[in-house]
Design a protein around this motif. Structure first.
Motif, short mmCIF file in Angstrom:
data_model
loop_
_atom_site.label_atom_id
_atom_site.label_comp_id
_atom_site.label_asym_id
_atom_site.label_seq_id
_atom_site.Cartn_x
_atom_site.Cartn_y
_atom_site.Cartn_z
N UNK A 110 0.92 -1.22 0.20
CA UNK A 110 0.18 0.02 0.14
C UNK A 110 0.82 1.27 -0.07
N UNK A 111 1.93 1.07 0.54
CA UNK A 111 2.78 2.20 0.67
C UNK A 111 3.32 2.70 -0.72
N UNK A 112 3.55 1.56 -1.50
CA UNK A 112 4.54 1.68 -2.48
C UNK A 112 3.32 2.17 -3.68
N UNK A 113 2.23 1.83 -3.51
CA UNK A 113 0.92 2.24 -4.36
C UNK A 113 0.90 3.74 -4.26
N UNK A 114 0.92 4.13 -2.70
CA UNK A 114 0.63 5.58 -2.60
C UNK A 114 1.88 6.28 -2.97
N UNK A 115 3.01 5.77 -3.00
CA UNK A 115 4.22 6.75 -3.50
C UNK A 115 3.92 6.78 -4.85
N UNK A 116 3.29 5.66 -5.69
CA UNK A 116 3.14 6.06 -7.17
C UNK A 116 2.11 6.99 -7.42
N UNK A 117 1.07 6.96 -6.50
CA UNK A 117 0.01 8.28 -6.49
C UNK A 117 0.64 9.27 -6.46
N UNK A 118 1.45 9.67 -5.63
CA UNK A 118 2.12 10.91 -5.25
C UNK A 118 3.18 11.34 -6.40
N UNK A 142 2.46 10.46 -9.52
CA UNK A 142 1.53 10.67 -10.59
C UNK A 142 0.68 11.91 -10.50
N UNK A 143 0.30 12.17 -9.24
CA UNK A 143 -0.58 13.49 -9.09
C UNK A 143 0.12 14.76 -8.63
N UNK A 144 1.58 14.38 -7.96
CA UNK A 144 2.18 15.42 -7.67
C UNK A 144 2.23 15.64 -5.99
N UNK A 145 1.26 15.79 -5.55
CA UNK A 145 1.22 15.75 -4.05
C UNK A 145 0.12 15.24 -3.24
N UNK A 146 0.21 15.10 -1.79
CA UNK A 146 -1.03 14.45 -1.18
C UNK A 146 -2.06 15.26 -1.36
N UNK A 147 -2.14 16.77 -1.46
CA UNK A 147 -3.12 17.81 -1.68
C UNK A 147 -3.82 17.28 -2.87
N UNK A 148 -3.02 17.12 -4.18
CA UNK A 148 -3.63 16.73 -5.50
C UNK A 148 -4.25 15.64 -5.54
N UNK A 149 -3.84 14.43 -4.59
CA UNK A 149 -4.46 13.10 -4.51
C UNK A 149 -5.57 13.47 -3.92
N UNK A 150 -5.77 14.11 -2.94
CA UNK A 150 -7.01 14.59 -1.95
C UNK A 150 -8.07 15.19 -3.12
N UNK A 151 -7.56 16.12 -3.87
CA UNK A 151 -8.36 16.76 -4.85
C UNK A 151 -8.68 15.94 -5.91
#
Length: 70
Positions: A44-52, A54-63
């Motif tokens: 899950x941490x690896x997937x989360x790092x990939x999402x960051x 891809x989207x640039x930041x935690x805020x971008x993921x939340x948006x």
């Protein structure tokens, strides 16, 4: 028809396989359960790092999640 269970079980002997290994089996089960959690957290941490990435930041993921229709 001479078989009956109406006897002293101490004289019968083991009534199920692997008798005496219960503690070892419980310890193995707990170890596998903990190992599963460790592997799951790493994945899950690896997937989360990939999402960051891809989207640039935690805020971008939340948006992205907030804007996504369900």
């Amino acid at each position: 028809m001479g078989n009956t269970w109406a006897v002293d079980l101490a004289d019968v002997g083991p009534v199920y396989p692997w008798m005496g290994l219960e503690v070892i089996m419980v310890l193995v089960a707990i170890a596998l359960w903990i190992l599963w959690h460790i592997v799951q957290i790493r994945e899950e941490n690896a997937d989360y790092a990939d999402d960051i990435k891809k989207f640039g930041s935690k805020e971008a993921i939340k948006k992205a999640l907030d804007d996504h229709p369900v």
